[in-house]
Design a protein around this motif. Structure first.
Motif, PDB file in Angstrom:
ATOM      1  N   ALA A  92     -72.985  38.091 103.252  1.00 47.69           N
ATOM      2  CA  ALA A  92     -73.996  37.596 104.192  1.00 47.69           C
ATOM      3  C   ALA A  92     -73.431  37.522 105.613  1.00 47.69           C
ATOM      4  N   VAL A  93     -72.183  37.090 105.722  1.00 48.36           N
ATOM      5  CA  VAL A  93     -71.544  37.000 107.043  1.00 48.36           C
ATOM      6  C   VAL A  93     -71.351  38.392 107.630  1.00 48.36           C
ATOM      7  N   ARG A  94     -70.908  39.342 106.809  1.00 49.96           N
ATOM      8  CA  ARG A  94     -70.718  40.723 107.304  1.00 49.96           C
ATOM      9  C   ARG A  94     -72.033  41.330 107.770  1.00 49.96           C
ATOM     10  N   SER A  95     -73.087  41.095 106.995  1.00 48.94           N
ATOM     11  CA  SER A  95     -74.403  41.636 107.362  1.00 48.94           C
ATOM     12  C   SER A  95     -74.880  41.037 108.682  1.00 48.94           C
ATOM     13  N   TRP A  96     -74.705  39.718 108.825  1.00 47.57           N
ATOM     14  CA  TRP A  96     -75.100  39.054 110.080  1.00 47.57           C
ATOM     15  C   TRP A  96     -74.303  39.603 111.254  1.00 47.57           C
ATOM     16  N   TYR A  97     -72.990  39.732 111.081  1.00 46.70           N
ATOM     17  CA  TYR A  97     -72.114  40.180 112.170  1.00 46.70           C
ATOM     18  C   TYR A  97     -72.461  41.612 112.593  1.00 46.70           C
ATOM     19  N   ALA A 109     -68.102  37.770 119.995  1.00 48.86           N
ATOM     20  CA  ALA A 109     -66.851  37.153 119.542  1.00 48.86           C
ATOM     21  C   ALA A 109     -66.967  35.639 119.515  1.00 48.86           C
ATOM     22  N   HIS A 110     -67.619  35.053 120.515  1.00 50.35           N
ATOM     23  CA  HIS A 110     -67.774  33.607 120.567  1.00 50.35           C
ATOM     24  C   HIS A 110     -68.652  33.104 119.423  1.00 50.35           C
ATOM     25  N   ALA A 111     -69.732  33.837 119.125  1.00 51.93           N
ATOM     26  CA  ALA A 111     -70.625  33.438 118.032  1.00 51.93           C
ATOM     27  C   ALA A 111     -69.887  33.471 116.701  1.00 51.93           C
ATOM     28  N   TYR A 112     -69.097  34.521 116.495  1.00 52.86           N
ATOM     29  CA  TYR A 112     -68.341  34.612 115.244  1.00 52.86           C
ATOM     30  C   TYR A 112     -67.298  33.495 115.160  1.00 52.86           C
ATOM     31  N   SER A 113     -66.613  33.212 116.262  1.00 58.33           N
ATOM     32  CA  SER A 113     -65.607  32.151 116.280  1.00 58.33           C
ATOM     33  C   SER A 113     -66.229  30.803 115.926  1.00 58.33           C
ATOM     34  N   ALA A 130     -64.106  28.867  99.636  1.00 58.42           N
ATOM     35  CA  ALA A 130     -63.278  29.529 100.645  1.00 58.42           C
ATOM     36  C   ALA A 130     -64.163  29.918 101.812  1.00 58.42           C
ATOM     37  N   ASN A 131     -63.567  30.046 102.974  1.00 57.61           N
ATOM     38  CA  ASN A 131     -64.329  30.430 104.160  1.00 57.61           C
ATOM     39  C   ASN A 131     -64.782  31.886 104.028  1.00 57.61           C
ATOM     40  N   PRO A 132     -66.098  32.132 104.001  1.00 53.06           N
ATOM     41  CA  PRO A 132     -66.588  33.508 103.863  1.00 53.06           C
ATOM     42  C   PRO A 132     -66.520  34.320 105.154  1.00 53.06           C
ATOM     43  N   ALA A 133     -66.183  33.672 106.270  1.00 52.96           N
ATOM     44  CA  ALA A 133     -66.050  34.391 107.545  1.00 52.96           C
ATOM     45  C   ALA A 133     -64.617  34.897 107.657  1.00 52.96           C
ATOM     46  N   LYS A 134     -64.381  36.097 107.210  1.00 51.65           N
ATOM     47  CA  LYS A 134     -63.024  36.645 107.200  1.00 51.65           C
ATOM     48  C   LYS A 134     -62.982  38.096 107.669  1.00 51.65           C
ATOM     49  N   ILE A 135     -63.717  38.384 108.725  1.00 51.94           N
ATOM     50  CA  ILE A 135     -63.714  39.720 109.312  1.00 51.94           C
ATOM     51  C   ILE A 135     -62.552  39.809 110.296  1.00 51.94           C
ATOM     52  N   LYS A 136     -61.666  40.742 110.081  1.00 54.04           N
ATOM     53  CA  LYS A 136     -60.478  40.864 110.918  1.00 54.04           C
ATOM     54  C   LYS A 136     -60.841  41.211 112.359  1.00 54.04           C
ATOM     55  N   LYS A 137     -60.181  40.548 113.280  1.00 54.56           N
ATOM     56  CA  LYS A 137     -60.296  40.792 114.729  1.00 54.56           C
ATOM     57  C   LYS A 137     -61.688  40.497 115.293  1.00 54.56           C
ATOM     58  N   ALA A 138     -62.570  39.863 114.513  1.00 51.04           N
ATOM     59  CA  ALA A 138     -63.925  39.602 115.002  1.00 51.04           C
ATOM     60  C   ALA A 138     -63.943  38.543 116.098  1.00 51.04           C
ATOM     61  N   MET A 139     -62.907  37.717 116.158  1.00 54.85           N
ATOM     62  CA  MET A 139     -62.872  36.679 117.190  1.00 54.85           C
ATOM     63  C   MET A 139     -62.281  37.188 118.495  1.00 54.85           C
ATOM     64  N   ARG A 140     -61.832  38.428 118.505  1.00 52.13           N
ATOM     65  CA  ARG A 140     -61.270  39.009 119.716  1.00 52.13           C
ATOM     66  C   ARG A 140     -62.325  39.826 120.438  1.00 52.13           C
ATOM     67  N   THR A 141     -62.153  39.941 121.731  1.00 51.14           N
ATOM     68  CA  THR A 141     -63.041  40.799 122.502  1.00 51.14           C
ATOM     69  C   THR A 141     -62.205  41.731 123.355  1.00 51.14           C
ATOM     70  N   GLU A 142     -62.522  42.995 123.287  1.00 48.56           N
ATOM     71  CA  GLU A 142     -61.789  43.970 124.083  1.00 48.56           C
ATOM     72  C   GLU A 142     -62.264  43.922 125.526  1.00 48.56           C
ATOM     73  N   ARG A 143     -61.324  43.917 126.436  1.00 50.77           N
ATOM     74  CA  ARG A 143     -61.679  43.909 127.852  1.00 50.77           C
ATOM     75  C   ARG A 143     -62.382  45.209 128.220  1.00 50.77           C
ATOM     76  N   LYS A 144     -63.576  45.094 128.821  1.00 51.29           N
ATOM     77  CA  LYS A 144     -64.375  46.264 129.162  1.00 51.29           C
ATOM     78  C   LYS A 144     -63.954  46.900 130.488  1.00 51.29           C
ATOM     79  N   ARG A 145     -63.158  46.211 131.253  1.00 46.75           N
ATOM     80  CA  ARG A 145     -62.744  46.737 132.539  1.00 46.75           C
ATOM     81  C   ARG A 145     -61.278  46.389 132.757  1.00 46.75           C
ATOM     82  N   ASP A 146     -60.630  47.201 133.560  1.00 45.82           N
ATOM     83  CA  ASP A 146     -59.240  46.935 133.878  1.00 45.82           C
ATOM     84  C   ASP A 146     -59.151  45.866 134.966  1.00 45.82           C
ATOM     85  N   VAL A 147     -58.142  45.029 134.847  1.00 49.06           N
ATOM     86  CA  VAL A 147     -57.896  44.026 135.886  1.00 49.06           C
ATOM     87  C   VAL A 147     -57.345  44.736 137.117  1.00 49.06           C
TER      88      VAL A 147
END
Length: 345
Positions: A92-97, A109-113, A130-147
């Motif tokens: 259910a968590v994977r489908s929602w994500y 990323a914030h919603a998943y966190s 057990a926590n069913p929210a176990k999608i790897k790297k879902a709490m990370r966000t890739e930077r869309k632009r270079d600093v």
């Protein structure tokens, strides 16, 4: 004492599976008697109800609470809100994500966190095995632009391009590594020569200012600026800051300076130095990188920038190392240039 199952099984295999799980829970110390369980099947809350209580009980700032409620309302509730907490599973968590908007990676990323944190507490409460929210790297966000990083000369050019009453804001963000909310809440009492006492931050939301403590406990810090900024500080306090201890360093018609009023001024200045993609927050990154290049340790960078985790400080050190390698290569290139032969008479 005998404890019956909370439901009647129509299949013997299902009953055996339930019984095996209870025995496993007893062996591992996870089993809780019905008398001690906070919920029964009849009273088991939906995710929406449980999450609302979870957010209410968190010891967090009101701005963070408001952010969490918005994430719950806009991203979690529409799909998962009506489900019973104990029936949520990984599928259910994977489908929602998978249905979250990939065009807004930060919100995703914030919603998943948030969901992960809520379900972790539900697991601790015994509502989930057990926590069913176990999608790897879902709490990370890739930077869309270079600093966009600036060097000392470019920082000076940018400050020179700003109106006199705002040039110090650029220098504080760059050489002090301050966030916009920290810069715009600085008052005369926070300044002692080139020492900046960062104690508060301001947030402009829903057409009003909210002043609170810094982003985290680590954000409460003293920042020493390079001594060459001493004259800049003195001039700004003399010419652009009121005499009261509570007087703001940067104002808009006497009041707080909102970001949207500062942005057009900053945009004009950054275009004038050929850096149209520069953001104000990039100045903080520039300052952090310069500090790392000058020899700040990870711990010292954390203290200077107000970071609770060493992760970002280590990134700045890595950037400094890469810059050092680049400069070393340029230095080495000088040795490879052909020398002019000397002629003898």
């Amino acid at each position: 004492m005998r404890y019956p199952a909370s439901i009647t099984f129509t299949d013997e295999l299902d009953a055996d599976a339930w019984l095996a799980e209870q025995r496993r829970a007893i062996r591992t110390g996870r089993w809780v008697s019905p008398e001690e369980q906070p919920f029964t099947v009849a009273t088991m809350p939906t995710l929406s109800t449980y999450a609302d209580t979870w957010i209410t009980e968190r010891p967090i700032k009101e701005s963070t609470r408001s952010h969490y409620r918005a994430l719950l309302r806009n991203h979690i509730d529409p799909v998962l809100g009506r489900r019973r907490v104990d029936l949520l599973d990984a599928a259910a968590v994977r489908s929602w994500y998978s249905k979250l908007d990939t065009g807004t990676p930060t919100a995703r990323a914030h919603a998943y966190s948030l969901l992960h944190a809520i379900l972790r507490t539900a697991t601790e409460d015994g509502l989930l095995e057990a926590n069913p929210a176990k999608i790897k790297k879902a709490m990370r966000t890739e930077r869309k632009r270079d600093v966009v990083l600036l060097g000392p000369a470019e920082i000076a050019k940018l400050a020179d391009a700003m109106p006199q009453q705002y040039r110090l804001a650029v220098l504080l963000a760059s050489w002090g590594g301050l966030r916009w909310g920290e810069v715009s809440e600085l008052r005369r009492r926070d300044i002692d020569g080139t020492l900046i006492r960062v104690r508060r931050a301001v947030r402009y939301q829903h057409s009003k200012f909210t002043v609170s403590s810094t982003k985290s406990f680590a954000g409460r810090r003293d920042v020493h600026l390079p001594s060459f900024l001493s004259a800049e500080m003195e001039r700004h306090l003399r010419e652009h800051t009121g005499p009261d201890d509570d007087a703001l360093l940067f104002t808009d018609e006497g009041g707080q300076l909102p970001h949207h009023r500062f942005d057009p001024i900053f945009a004009k200045a950054k275009r004038s130095i050929g850096k149209p993609d520069l953001r104000f927050h990039d100045l903080r990154h520039s300052g952090a990188t310069l500090a790392a290049q000058s020899g700040y340790t990870v711990k010292e960078l954390m203290e200077r920038l107000g970071h609770s985790s060493p992760v970002m400080a280590m990134k700045y050190q890595h950037a400094a190392e890469e810059r050092g390698k680049e400069l070393a290569e340029r230095l080495g290139a000088l040795a490879k240039k052909p020398r002019k032969s000397r002629t003898t008479k």
